[in-house]
Write a protein that holds these residues in place. Structure first.
Motif, PDB file in Angstrom:
ATOM      1  N   GLY A   1       0.786  -1.223   0.000  1.00 22.10           N
ATOM      2  CA  GLY A   1       0.000   0.000   0.000  1.00 22.10           C
ATOM      3  C   GLY A   1       0.816   1.270   0.000  1.00 22.10           C
ATOM      4  O   GLY A   1       0.438   2.259  -0.632  1.00 22.10           O
ATOM      5  N   ARG A   2       1.947   1.277   0.695  1.00 23.01           N
ATOM      6  CA  ARG A   2       2.748   2.488   0.805  1.00 23.01           C
ATOM      7  C   ARG A   2       4.019   2.433  -0.034  1.00 23.01           C
ATOM      8  O   ARG A   2       4.805   3.384  -0.011  1.00 23.01           O
ATOM      9  N   GLN A   3       4.220   1.322  -0.749  1.00 21.73           N
ATOM     10  CA  GLN A   3       5.404   1.255  -1.596  1.00 21.73           C
ATOM     11  C   GLN A   3       5.030   0.835  -3.021  1.00 21.73           C
ATOM     12  O   GLN A   3       4.729   1.666  -3.852  1.00 21.73           O
TER      13      GLN A   3
ATOM     14  N   VAL B   1      14.237   0.498  -4.739  1.00 21.42           N
ATOM     15  CA  VAL B   1      14.181   0.982  -3.371  1.00 21.42           C
ATOM     16  C   VAL B   1      15.590   0.923  -2.801  1.00 21.42           C
ATOM     17  O   VAL B   1      16.348  -0.003  -3.087  1.00 21.42           O
ATOM     18  N   LYS B   2      15.949   1.895  -2.019  1.00 27.46           N
ATOM     19  CA  LYS B   2      17.269   1.907  -1.388  1.00 27.46           C
ATOM     20  C   LYS B   2      17.462   0.682  -0.498  1.00 27.46           C
ATOM     21  O   LYS B   2      16.505   0.162   0.078  1.00 27.46           O
TER      22      LYS B   2
ATOM     23  N   ASN C   1      -3.390  10.826   2.745  1.00 26.67           N
ATOM     24  CA  ASN C   1      -2.447  11.398   3.710  1.00 26.67           C
ATOM     25  C   ASN C   1      -1.074  10.778   3.489  1.00 26.67           C
ATOM     26  O   ASN C   1      -0.937   9.776   2.787  1.00 26.67           O
ATOM     27  N   TYR C   2      -0.059  11.344   4.083  1.00 27.98           N
ATOM     28  CA  TYR C   2       1.300  10.794   4.015  1.00 27.98           C
ATOM     29  C   TYR C   2       1.763  10.595   2.571  1.00 27.98           C
ATOM     30  O   TYR C   2       2.349   9.568   2.229  1.00 27.98           O
ATOM     31  N   THR C   3       1.501  11.564   1.726  1.00 28.16           N
ATOM     32  CA  THR C   3       1.829  11.401   0.309  1.00 28.16           C
ATOM     33  C   THR C   3       3.322  11.523   0.038  1.00 28.16           C
ATOM     34  O   THR C   3       3.750  11.380  -1.109  1.00 28.16           O
ATOM     35  N   GLU C   4       4.111  11.763   1.072  1.00 24.49           N
ATOM     36  CA  GLU C   4       5.559  11.767   0.888  1.00 24.49           C
ATOM     37  C   GLU C   4       6.026  10.425   0.321  1.00 24.49           C
ATOM     38  O   GLU C   4       6.958  10.374  -0.494  1.00 24.49           O
ATOM     39  N   GLU C   5       5.375   9.343   0.748  1.00 22.46           N
ATOM     40  CA  GLU C   5       5.764   8.019   0.245  1.00 22.46           C
ATOM     41  C   GLU C   5       5.421   7.856  -1.231  1.00 22.46           C
ATOM     42  O   GLU C   5       6.174   7.230  -1.987  1.00 22.46           O
TER      43      GLU C   5
END
Length: 531
Positions: free
Chosen positions: A60-62, A484-485, A74-78
Motif C-alpha cells: 500500500g505504501r510502496q 528501493v534503497k 495522507n502521508y503522500t511523501e511516500e
C-alpha cells in the motif's frame, strides 16, 4: 476446502540483516514445539510471505503507489518516493524470514535425519520442489525491489554458521533463479501429493505446482527479454513442460474469514481503520476509458487507446458509484486532502470493493498474465492477447463472486482488440496485475508503458485553475523510481557486503535511480518493447 492450519515460524533468522548472539541456551519457549512438521512450516511460510507483501505497508505504501495503482490521501511523501526507513528495514527482514522457512522445508525433506518423517506429509521431492518455487517467486520479487541482494549465502546460518552474506549480482541471481525453478519442476512427481495438508496455495496438488513453476519461469524469461538472448528458449522449455491452462491454475493464496486469519488488506482498512487509500487516478482513467487531459497536449501519446469504453473490471477494482474518480498522483498532503473532497472520491473504507474482503485470494500469478507473456513471445499475437483480456475479466469477476454483463464485456473486448501492439499488451497486463504491485512496477520499468503513468515533472492534479506537478522528494533522474534503497540496518549489520553492493550502483551511492539489469530503456519514453 483449503484452510489455514496452526502455524509457527521457525526461530529468529540470523544472518546479514539481523544481529546474532548465541541463542541456543536462551530465549527457549517451553510452550512451543521444537519439532514442527514440514507441512506446518510450509503453511507458516506461505502465510507469512503473503501477509508481508499483500498489505497496506509494503504494497500500500510502496509498490502499489510506485506502479500508480493506489494513492494515499495522507502521508503522500511516500507516493513521492520518500520511504519510511523503519518500514524498509522491517520488510527486508520479513522477506528473508519467508525465504528461511521455505528453505527449512527443503532441508527437512533432504536431511537423512528428518526426510523419512517429513514424507508422511507429502512426497519429499514434491515438497522440496514447491518450497523451491516459492523461494524463487519471493527472491524475484525482492531483487526486483532492491536490485542485487544476498541470496546464495543468505540462508547458511544453520548449515555453515555464516553471519555476513555477500550480495549476489542481480544478473547472476536471475541465472540462479532460472536454474532453481527449472530443477524444481523437473523433480515433481505428479502421481504423488506435494503436501497432504497445510498448503493453502494449491492444497498439495503437485501438477498445479509444476504448472506454476513453469509459468513463473516464463515471467523470469520475459523480464530478461531485452538482455538475454536465451529468453525464448526458457519459455519454449516451460511450454513443453506444462504451464497454466486456465484461470483454475492461477497461483493465489485464499484467506479465511475465521478468527483473525483474514487478508491484510482487509485488516489495514477495517481493523486498523487506515482509510487513507484509494484507487489511483492513472488506473481509474484507464478503466474508465478516459484520457488524462492535463498532460496529453504536451504528449499526445498519452491518449487512451480505446477512449470512451468502460472496462468491466472497474466494478471489481473500485467503489462502484458510477463516478470512479481515482485519487490524484502524489501531490502534497494538504492538496491531496482538498482534491479528495473536491472530486468526491469515496474512501475504500467507506464503501468496500470486493478485493478488500476478509477472504480475498491474493494473486501470486494469474493465467491472464501468462497469456500476455506468451503473446509477447509469439510476436504480440492477437489470439493470445484476446484470450488474456477475456481470462482477466473472468478471473476478477470470479474474485468478486459475480457474473459480468456480457454486452459490456463484448463491447470492451472488441474495442481493446482493434489495435494490438506492445503498448496495448502492456496496458492489459498492467490492469490485470491489480494488487500485484511489484510486478506491475517491474513491467512499467521494463517496457516504459503504460504511457498514461504520470512521470516526475508532469502534472498530477488540478484544483480549480491551479495545476500541481508530480515533484518527487528523492532524486529519480527524470523517470519513475527504479529501485528501493538498501535498508540502513544493512549498512551496520552487514557493512562490508553492503558497501560492496552500493559501490556497484550508479554514482556509487545508495540511490533510487540505479536501474535493474533488465531495464535497458535509454530515456523516460524509450520503449524497447517496440524494437
Amino acid at each position: 476446502m483449503k484452510k489455514l492450519i496452526k502455524y509457527t515460524l521457525i526461530g529468529s533468522l540470523c544472518f546479514a540483516t539481523v544481529a546474532c548472539t548465541d541463542q541456543e541456551a536462551m530465549n527457549v519457549n517451553p510452550n512451543v514445539a521444537s519439532n514442527v512438521p514440514s507441512n506446518m512450516i510450509m503453511n507458516a511460510a506461505e502465510k507469512w510471505t503473503m501477509d508481508n507483501i499483500y498489505d497496506n505497508w509494503f504494497s500500500g505504501r510502496q509498490c502499489l503507489v510506485y506502479s500508480q495503482q493506489w494513492s494515499q490521501r495522507n502521508y503522500t511523501e511516500e507516493d513521492r518516493y520518500q520511504i519510511r526507513e523503519s518500514v524498509n528495514n522491517s520488510y527486508f527482514k520479513y522477506m528473508y524470514l519467508g525465504l528461511n522457512n521455505f528453505q527449512k522445508v527443503i532441508n527437512m525433506n533432504t536431511d537423512a535425519a528428518t526426510k523419512d518423517a517429513s514424507s508422511a506429509y507429502g512426497a519429499n521431492a514434491n515438497q522440496i520442489a514447491a518450497a523451491m518455487i516459492m523461494k524463487v517467486w519471493l527472491a524475484d520479487l525482492m531483487t526486483d525491489t532492491w536490485g542485487s541482494i544476498p541470496y546464495s549465502e543468505a540462508l547458511k546460518l544453520e548449515s555453515d554458521g555464516l553471519l555476513y552474506a555477500k550480495y549476489d549480482d542481480q544478473k547472476e541471481l536471475y541465472a540462479q533463479l532460472m536454474k532453481e525453478v527449472t530443477e524444481a519442476v523437473e523433480m515433481i512427481d505428479e502421481s504423488e501429493p506435494a503436501f497432504t495438508s497445510g498448503d493453502v496455495i494449491y492444497d498439495g496438488d503437485a501438477s498445479k505446482w509444476k504448472k506454476f513453476g513453469n509459468s513463473l519461469k516464463c515471467r523470469l524469461a520475459i523480464h530478461m527479454s531485452k538482455v538475454d538472448s536465451n529468453w525464448k528458449s526458457y519459455i519454449q522449455q516451460a511450454l513443453a513442460s506444462g504451464v497454466f491452462e486456465s484461470n483454475d491454475d492461477a497461483a493465489k493464496f485464499q484467506y479465511s474469514a475465521t478468527g483473525t486469519e483474514y487478508c491484510k488488506f482487509y485488516e489495514g482498512f477495517f481493523v486498523d481503520r487506515r482509510n487513507d487509500f484509494a484507487i489511483n487516478k492513472t488506473l481509474a482513467d484507464l478503466l474508465k476509458g478516459q484520457t488524462d487531459t492535463l498532460n496529453v497536449e504536451a504528449r499526445p501519446s498519452k491518449k487512451h487507446p480505446w477512449e470512451g469504453v468502460i472496462d468491466p473490471r472497474i466494478h471489481v477494482y473500485t467503489v462502484d458509484d458510477g463516478k470512479w474518480n481515482g485519487m490524484a498522483v502524489a501531490t502534497q498532503t494538504g492538496v491531496q486532502a482538498r482534491l479528495f473532497t473536491q472530486d468526491g472520491v469515496a474512501s475504500w473504507y467507506a464503501a468496500q470493493p470486493p478485493v478488500l474482503a476478509k477472504t480475498y485470494a491474493v494473486p501470486l500469478m494469474t493465467y491472464a498474465e501468462l497469456k500476455f507473456i506468451i503473446g509477447e513471445y509469439n510476436g504480440f499475437s492477437a489470439d493470445d492477447y484476446k484470450e488474456g483480456v477475456e481470462a482477466s475479466i473472468a478471473y476478477w469477476y470470479d474474485v468478486m463472486g459475480a457474473t459480468p454483463d456480457e454486452d459490456e464485456v463484448a463491447t470492451y473486448v472488441a474495442a481493446a482488440c482493434q489495435n494490438i501492439n506492445a503498448e496495448t499488451y502492456a496496458i492489459q497486463k498492467y490492469i490485470d496485475l491489480f494488487t500485484n504491485g511489484t510486478e506491475a512496477w517491474t513491467e512499467i520499468r521494463r517496457t516504459g508503458y503504460p504511457e498514461q503513468i504520470v512521470r516526475p515533472g508532469e502534472y498530477s492534479a488540478a484544483l480549480g485553475t491551479t495545476l500541481y506537478k508530480f515533484e518527487p522528494l528523492s532524486d529519480v533522474k527524470g523517470d519513475i523510481i527504479s529501485r528501493v534503497k538498501y535498508p540502513t540496518d544493512e549498512s551496520t549489520l552487514n557493512s562490508e557486503s553492503w558497501k560492496a553492493a552500493v559501490a556497484k550502483l550508479q554514482d556509487g551511492t545508495n540511490n533510487y535511480y540505479s536501474k535493474m539489469f533488465w531495464d535497458v530503456r535509454t530515456s523516460t519514453y524509450d520503449h524497447p518493447a517496440n524494437k
